[in-house]
Design an enzyme around this catalytic site. Structure first.
Site, PDB file in Angstrom:
ATOM      1  N   HIS A  13       0.840  -1.204   0.000  1.00  0.00           N
ATOM      2  CA  HIS A  13       0.000   0.000   0.000  1.00  0.00           C
ATOM      3  C   HIS A  13       0.871   1.249   0.000  1.00  0.00           C
ATOM      4  O   HIS A  13       1.295   1.738   1.058  1.00  0.00           O
ATOM      5  CB  HIS A  13      -0.924  -0.026   1.228  1.00  0.00           C
ATOM      6  CG  HIS A  13      -2.004   1.015   1.217  1.00  0.00           C
ATOM      7  ND1 HIS A  13      -3.350   0.719   1.282  1.00  0.00           N
ATOM      8  CD2 HIS A  13      -1.941   2.366   1.151  1.00  0.00           C
ATOM      9  CE1 HIS A  13      -4.060   1.829   1.271  1.00  0.00           C
ATOM     10  NE2 HIS A  13      -3.213   2.857   1.188  1.00  0.00           N
ATOM     11  N   HIS A  15       1.099   4.926  -2.318  1.00  0.00           N
ATOM     12  CA  HIS A  15       0.637   5.777  -3.429  1.00  0.00           C
ATOM     13  C   HIS A  15       1.869   6.396  -4.088  1.00  0.00           C
ATOM     14  O   HIS A  15       2.664   7.059  -3.397  1.00  0.00           O
ATOM     15  CB  HIS A  15      -0.282   6.878  -2.909  1.00  0.00           C
ATOM     16  CG  HIS A  15      -1.516   6.349  -2.240  1.00  0.00           C
ATOM     17  ND1 HIS A  15      -2.736   6.258  -2.881  1.00  0.00           N
ATOM     18  CD2 HIS A  15      -1.719   5.853  -0.995  1.00  0.00           C
ATOM     19  CE1 HIS A  15      -3.634   5.750  -2.049  1.00  0.00           C
ATOM     20  NE2 HIS A  15      -3.050   5.493  -0.903  1.00  0.00           N
ATOM     21  N   HIS A 193      -9.834   1.316  -0.357  1.00  0.00           N
ATOM     22  CA  HIS A 193      -9.703   1.996   0.932  1.00  0.00           C
ATOM     23  C   HIS A 193     -11.075   1.966   1.613  1.00  0.00           C
ATOM     24  O   HIS A 193     -12.078   2.407   1.037  1.00  0.00           O
ATOM     25  CB  HIS A 193      -9.311   3.459   0.741  1.00  0.00           C
ATOM     26  CG  HIS A 193      -7.868   3.694   0.392  1.00  0.00           C
ATOM     27  ND1 HIS A 193      -7.251   3.113  -0.675  1.00  0.00           N
ATOM     28  CD2 HIS A 193      -6.924   4.465   1.002  1.00  0.00           C
ATOM     29  CE1 HIS A 193      -5.981   3.524  -0.723  1.00  0.00           C
ATOM     30  NE2 HIS A 193      -5.757   4.342   0.279  1.00  0.00           N
ATOM     31  N   GLU A 196     -11.031   3.394   7.071  1.00  0.00           N
ATOM     32  CA  GLU A 196     -10.016   4.358   7.508  1.00  0.00           C
ATOM     33  C   GLU A 196     -10.777   5.485   8.215  1.00  0.00           C
ATOM     34  O   GLU A 196     -10.559   5.744   9.388  1.00  0.00           O
ATOM     35  CB  GLU A 196      -9.225   4.895   6.305  1.00  0.00           C
ATOM     36  CG  GLU A 196      -8.147   5.926   6.682  1.00  0.00           C
ATOM     37  CD  GLU A 196      -7.504   6.602   5.456  1.00  0.00           C
ATOM     38  OE1 GLU A 196      -8.119   6.605   4.363  1.00  0.00           O
ATOM     39  OE2 GLU A 196      -6.401   7.170   5.622  1.00  0.00           O
ATOM     40  N   ASP A 274       1.764   4.010   3.031  1.00  0.00           N
ATOM     41  CA  ASP A 274       0.735   4.868   2.431  1.00  0.00           C
ATOM     42  C   ASP A 274       1.368   6.020   1.634  1.00  0.00           C
ATOM     43  O   ASP A 274       1.419   5.950   0.397  1.00  0.00           O
ATOM     44  CB  ASP A 274      -0.189   5.398   3.541  1.00  0.00           C
ATOM     45  CG  ASP A 274      -1.603   5.692   3.086  1.00  0.00           C
ATOM     46  OD1 ASP A 274      -1.948   5.350   1.944  1.00  0.00           O
ATOM     47  OD2 ASP A 274      -2.379   6.256   3.889  1.00  0.00           O
ATOM     48  N   ASP A 275       1.787   7.077   2.307  1.00  0.00           N
ATOM     49  CA  ASP A 275       2.370   8.264   1.657  1.00  0.00           C
ATOM     50  C   ASP A 275       3.524   8.738   2.551  1.00  0.00           C
ATOM     51  O   ASP A 275       3.408   9.759   3.256  1.00  0.00           O
ATOM     52  CB  ASP A 275       1.319   9.382   1.563  1.00  0.00           C
ATOM     53  CG  ASP A 275       0.003   8.892   0.965  1.00  0.00           C
ATOM     54  OD1 ASP A 275      -0.038   8.695  -0.252  1.00  0.00           O
ATOM     55  OD2 ASP A 275      -0.960   8.685   1.730  1.00  0.00           O
TER      56      ASP A 275
HETATM   57  N1  ADE Z   1      -4.750   8.870  -1.088  1.00  0.00           N
HETATM   58  C1  ADE Z   1      -3.506   8.926  -0.630  1.00  0.00           C
HETATM   59  N2  ADE Z   1      -3.467   8.602   0.680  1.00  0.00           N
HETATM   60  C2  ADE Z   1      -4.738   8.332   1.051  1.00  0.00           C
HETATM   61  C3  ADE Z   1      -5.352   7.928   2.266  1.00  0.00           C
HETATM   62  N3  ADE Z   1      -4.656   7.720   3.376  1.00  0.00           N
HETATM   63  N4  ADE Z   1      -6.689   7.749   2.268  1.00  0.00           N
HETATM   64  C4  ADE Z   1      -7.388   7.944   1.156  1.00  0.00           C
HETATM   65  N5  ADE Z   1      -6.864   8.319  -0.002  1.00  0.00           N
HETATM   66  C5  ADE Z   1      -5.547   8.500  -0.069  1.00  0.00           C
HETATM   67 ZN    ZN Z   2      -3.781   4.807   0.911  1.00  0.00          ZN
END
Ligand code: ADE
Ligand code: ZN
Length: 329
Positions: A13, A15, A193, A196, A274-275
Site C-alpha cells: 500500500h 501511493h 480503501h 479508515e 501509504d504516503d
Molecule cells: N490517497 C492517498 N493517501 C490516502 C489515504 N490515506 N486515504 C485515502 N486516499 C488516499
Molecule cells: Zn492509501
C-alpha cells in the site's frame, strides 16, 4: 531492533505520488516556474492540518507532474527510497487521474514511462514493482469508469491490480461497483480503501459491493467483533498503515492502534507506509515502532511479509521468485 533494515520486505500500500519526496516536488516546481510554496512548512515538509487538507495538498503537489518523464523520474526516486528500506516487492497505486486525466492514449504513455523506470530499478536495485491502477472516490463514479477502462486496457504483467482511494466520507462503494466489475473481468486483483474514516459498515460495503480481496486500512473494522471474526474467517487481507493513521488522526497514538488486536484475533494484517513523506515515516520506522509498542519480533515480521506475499497481485512466477528471496535474503 538492529537488523530490521536488512529484513526483506513487501509493501502492498504505497501511493506513487504520495511517496514523492518534497525536494523532488520542489525541484519539478522550480523547473516549471510553478509556485507551490504554500504546501510546504518552514522545514520544507508537506504541511496540512487534517485529512481534507492533506488531499488538497497532495493534489497540488501532483500539478507539477505533467509529463511521462516526470513519472519516470518519480518512479525511480520512490523505488530508490523503498529499496533502501529493504523492500524487495512493492505494489504502487497509480492514478491515471494525474496522468492525462483518464485519457487512455495519454495513460499508455505515462504507464510506459513508469514501467521503464521500474525495469531499471529492478535491474539496478533488486526491487520488483507492480502497479495497482486506482480511481479516486471524490472524483466520482463517471471518472472512475474511465480509470477502469485505463486499467482494463493495460492489465498485464505490470498492471496487476485495481483500487479505490480518496475521500471515504463521500459517495458509497456501490457507486463504484461498475468500475470494479470491469476491472475484475480484466483479471485484476482488487482492493479498496475502507474503514479508515468510515466505520465497520464501510468495510462490509466494500466487501459486498466491490468484492475485493484486500482492504486499504480497514482498521475501524476493529469496532465490530463480528466483522473482525468474519474478516479472519474469510482471509480478507488488511493493508494497515499505522503511521498514516496516527499522522492523520484516525488513531490518536500508536498505543491505541487496532493492528495488534486485529492480528491477535486472526485477521491477516500487512504493514505499509501509504504516503511516507507526508507522514514523516519509512517502512523501517513503521517496523521499529511496532517492535517498540507491541513487542513484535522477527516471527511477527516474517508473518506479515508472508501474508503480503500470499495477497500480492502478481503472477505465480513473480510470487515464487519473491518467496525465494524472503527465505534466503
Ligand atoms: N490517497 C492517498 N493517501 C490516502 C489515504 N490515506 N486515504 C485515502 N486516499 C488516499
Ligand atoms: Zn492509501
Amino acid at each position: 531492533m538492529s537488523d530490521l533494515k536488512a529484513l526483506p520486505k513487501l509493501e502492498l500500500h504505497l501511493h506513487l505520488e504520495g511517496a514523492a519526496p518534497p525536494a523532488f516536488i520542489r525541484a519539478k516546481a522550480k523547473q516549471k516556474h510553478i509556485d507551490l510554496s504554500r504546501i510546504f512548512d518552514a522545514q520544507g515538509h508537506y504541511s496540512y492540518r487534517d485529512f481534507t487538507e492533506f488531499l488538497r495538498i497532495y493534489e497540488a503537489a501532483c500539478t507539477v507532474l505533467s509529463t511521462p518523464q516526470d513519472f519516470h523520474d518519480l518512479t525511480l526516486a520512490v523505488l530508490e527510497h523503498s529499496a533502501a528500506q529493504g523492500v524487495i516487492y512493492t505494489e504502487a497505486f497509480l492514478s491515471p487521474d494525474f496522468c492525462g486525466g483518464g485519457d487512455l492514449g495519454a495513460w499508455r504513455d505515462y504507464l510506459a514511462a513508469m514501467e521503464a523506470a521500474a525495469a531499471q530499478a529492478e535491474a539496478g536495485m533488486g526491487i520488483t514493482m507492480r502497479g495497482c491502477v486506482t480511481c479516486i472516490r471524490h472524483f466520482g463514479p463517471a471518472q472512475a469508469r474511465k480509470i477502469a477502462v485505463c486499467a482494463q486496457e493495460t492489465a498485464g504483467d505490470f498492471v496487476t491490480g485495481f483500487g479505490l482511494a480518496g475521500d471515504e466520507n463521500m459517495l458509497h462503494p456501490k457507486d463504484f461497483a461498475y468500475a470494479f466489475d470491469a476491472a475484475r473481468e480484466a483479471g485484476l486483483g482488487l482492493t479498496a480503501h475502507a474503514g479508515e474514516w468510515g466505520g465497520p459498515q464501510s468495510v462490509r460495503d466494500a466487501l459486498t459491493h466491490l468484492r475485493v480481496s484486500r482492504i486499504g486500512h480497514g482498521v475501524r473494522a476493529s469496532e465490530d467483533p463480528a466483522l473482525v471474526d468474519d474478516l479472519a474467517e474469510r482471509g480478507v487481507v488488511l493493508e494497515v498503515c499505522p503511521g498514516s493513521n496516527v499522522a492523520l488522526g484516525v488513531t490518536p497514538h500508536l498505543r491505541d492502534h487496532p493492528i495488534e488486536r486485529l492480528r491477535t484475533r486472526g485477521v491477516a494484517v500487512t504493514v505499509s507506509t501509504d504516503d511516507p513523506p507526508f507522514f514523516h515515516t519509512t517502512l523501517c520506522q513503521e517496523y521499529q515502532a511496532l517492535a517498540d509498542q507491541f513487542g513484535w519480533e522477527m516471527p511477527e515480521f516474517h508473518a506479515i511479509n508472508h501474508t503480503a506475499l500470499d495477497a500480492a497481485f502478481c503472477d505465480a512466477a513473480t510470487r515464487a521468485a519473491i518467496a525465494t528471496r524472503l527465505e534466503s535474503p
